[in-house]
Motif scaffolding. Sequence first.
Motif, PDB file in Angstrom:
ATOM      1  N   LYS A   3       0.845  -1.198   0.000  1.00  0.00           N
ATOM      2  CA  LYS A   3       0.000   0.000   0.000  1.00  0.00           C
ATOM      3  C   LYS A   3       0.888   1.258   0.000  1.00  0.00           C
ATOM      4  O   LYS A   3       0.650   2.211  -0.747  1.00  0.00           O
ATOM      5  CB  LYS A   3      -0.910  -0.013   1.233  1.00  0.00           C
ATOM      6  N   LYS A   4       1.928   1.222   0.821  1.00  0.00           N
ATOM      7  CA  LYS A   4       2.858   2.353   0.910  1.00  0.00           C
ATOM      8  C   LYS A   4       3.498   2.621  -0.459  1.00  0.00           C
ATOM      9  O   LYS A   4       3.589   3.747  -0.929  1.00  0.00           O
ATOM     10  CB  LYS A   4       3.962   2.020   1.920  1.00  0.00           C
ATOM     11  N   ARG A   5       3.924   1.534  -1.073  1.00  0.00           N
ATOM     12  CA  ARG A   5       4.578   1.631  -2.386  1.00  0.00           C
ATOM     13  C   ARG A   5       3.605   2.206  -3.424  1.00  0.00           C
ATOM     14  O   ARG A   5       3.944   3.063  -4.218  1.00  0.00           O
ATOM     15  CB  ARG A   5       5.051   0.236  -2.794  1.00  0.00           C
ATOM     16  N   LEU A   9       4.140   5.621  -5.499  1.00  0.00           N
ATOM     17  CA  LEU A   9       4.181   5.636  -6.963  1.00  0.00           C
ATOM     18  C   LEU A   9       3.137   6.590  -7.528  1.00  0.00           C
ATOM     19  O   LEU A   9       3.394   7.328  -8.480  1.00  0.00           O
ATOM     20  CB  LEU A   9       3.979   4.214  -7.511  1.00  0.00           C
ATOM     21  N   LYS A  10       1.966   6.596  -6.883  1.00  0.00           N
ATOM     22  CA  LYS A  10       0.900   7.495  -7.358  1.00  0.00           C
ATOM     23  C   LYS A  10       1.374   8.950  -7.222  1.00  0.00           C
ATOM     24  O   LYS A  10       1.292   9.743  -8.170  1.00  0.00           O
ATOM     25  CB  LYS A  10      -0.364   7.272  -6.518  1.00  0.00           C
ATOM     26  N   ASN A 313      -6.275   3.514  -7.328  1.00  0.00           N
ATOM     27  CA  ASN A 313      -7.508   2.886  -6.848  1.00  0.00           C
ATOM     28  C   ASN A 313      -7.201   1.839  -5.790  1.00  0.00           C
ATOM     29  O   ASN A 313      -6.689   0.763  -6.092  1.00  0.00           O
ATOM     30  CB  ASN A 313      -8.234   2.244  -8.043  1.00  0.00           C
ATOM     31  N   ALA A 314      -7.547   2.202  -4.557  1.00  0.00           N
ATOM     32  CA  ALA A 314      -7.269   1.280  -3.461  1.00  0.00           C
ATOM     33  C   ALA A 314      -8.368   0.222  -3.355  1.00  0.00           C
ATOM     34  O   ALA A 314      -8.172  -0.813  -2.729  1.00  0.00           O
ATOM     35  CB  ALA A 314      -7.172   2.050  -2.160  1.00  0.00           C
ATOM     36  N   PRO A 343     -10.016   0.819 -13.445  1.00  0.00           N
ATOM     37  CA  PRO A 343      -9.376   2.085 -13.800  1.00  0.00           C
ATOM     38  C   PRO A 343     -10.383   3.148 -14.230  1.00  0.00           C
ATOM     39  O   PRO A 343     -11.440   2.827 -14.786  1.00  0.00           O
ATOM     40  CB  PRO A 343      -8.490   1.717 -14.995  1.00  0.00           C
ATOM     41  N   LYS A 344     -10.022   4.414 -13.973  1.00  0.00           N
ATOM     42  CA  LYS A 344     -10.807   5.544 -14.505  1.00  0.00           C
ATOM     43  C   LYS A 344      -9.835   6.546 -15.133  1.00  0.00           C
ATOM     44  O   LYS A 344      -8.633   6.479 -14.873  1.00  0.00           O
ATOM     45  CB  LYS A 344     -11.667   6.169 -13.407  1.00  0.00           C
ATOM     46  N   ILE A 345     -10.376   7.434 -15.930  1.00  0.00           N
ATOM     47  CA  ILE A 345      -9.515   8.405 -16.614  1.00  0.00           C
ATOM     48  C   ILE A 345      -8.679   9.172 -15.571  1.00  0.00           C
ATOM     49  O   ILE A 345      -9.198   9.602 -14.543  1.00  0.00           O
ATOM     50  CB  ILE A 345     -10.368   9.411 -17.431  1.00  0.00           C
TER      51      ILE A 345
END
Length: 384
Positions: A3-5, A9-10, A313-314, A343-345
């Motif tokens: 989750k941290k990663r 990255l996000k 997206n978690a 996924p979303k735009i």
Amino acid sequence: MEKKRRLLLKATGIKLGTPVYIYDSKIIKEKCRELKKNLPGVNLYYACKANTNPEIIKLIYNEGFGIETVSPGEIKIAHKAGIPISKITFTCGSIDEKELVSVVKQGIRVHLDSLHQVEIFGQNFPGKEISVRLNLNIGAGYHSHVITEGPDSKFGIDISQIKQLKRLAEKYKLRITGLHQHIGSNILSVPIFLRAIDALFKTALLFPDLKHLDFGGGFGIPYKPKERRLDIKILGIKIKKTILNFIQKYGRKIKFSFEPGRYLVAEAGYLLVKVTDIKKNPTKTFVGVDSGLNHLIRPAMYGSYHEILNTSNAGSKKEKVTIAGNICESGDVFAKNRMIAKPKIGDILAIKNVGAYGYVMSSEYNSRPKPEEFMIIQNKIIKI
Ligand code: LLP
């Protein structure tokens, strides 16, 4: 941890923009140390064709590796990164006299790839020592494009031509002091490596002047979630045994080396891309992203699998999608019918395990520029 990663990255994708390559220096260091620890007494050369970023070459050199190169361009990069000539080797395929002579004159150890190259070497440097790459017919690898031994491979001097090789060496008073072998890439099986090493040892007994034997690269990584890792610890233990056996038979101590590429860098790399389009066809959902086969050609070229994480997206709700790039080719698809967090735009996707043969194989096809490269060093993100 995951989750941290994902969040890091996000945030990175948003801050730096996409598409972008990110490498985690900690992972590269860990991989270097793992190989050093499990292959003691064996010299290690990083096959820099996997990733030629000078910062990565420097990092790996500082972990005690030499650098294996395959072109004057790679030698130039290694020079710039501060690698001394004594730590550079060169494995050549299909090169001409001018290139070969120039590399040898720089004092770089060359593994000759054909009888023609031995002839040229002899004409230019009679009386010197040489190392030759052999094809012992033990090809392996996940795809025919990366199998580098056997009758269909363009690499090495065929095992059936050893007599001719020796005759040529005699003609020019060359001493064959090195043998080299590289059977293929992304190999996950310990027995295959052992079989190749055994074959090289058997052949080595026919050469009385050896000073070094090079086993090549090829250590694989698990690209697919359930794939078993190559057991480096067991490989190390078994190799130690065979080496001791060989030294006893050969009657003299010689140097041994491996030249891994992928293993050191693949898992350290992510390609961050942004979702730009979603197209729901009657039977398929296509998710378009702002990158493509020009930035990561492995899926299109070898059908390679790369895990893809939706960093935005978690939620656990997953959807089956086909993730496609922005290049004007039907084959420009990163993943087919893959389950990922819906996924979303605008979402940032992380394509995993792209540190090897990712950026180095990228191009500006369709006149789309290459991505930038960054490295995470102790929680800082630095452009490299
Ligand atoms: N030594 C020699 C002589 C090689 O030709 C290679 C790779 C290596 C060492 C390093 O192999 P590694 O440890 O990375 O498996 N583009 C392909 C891989 C091509 C490998 C070429 N030679 C891919 O993306 O899978």
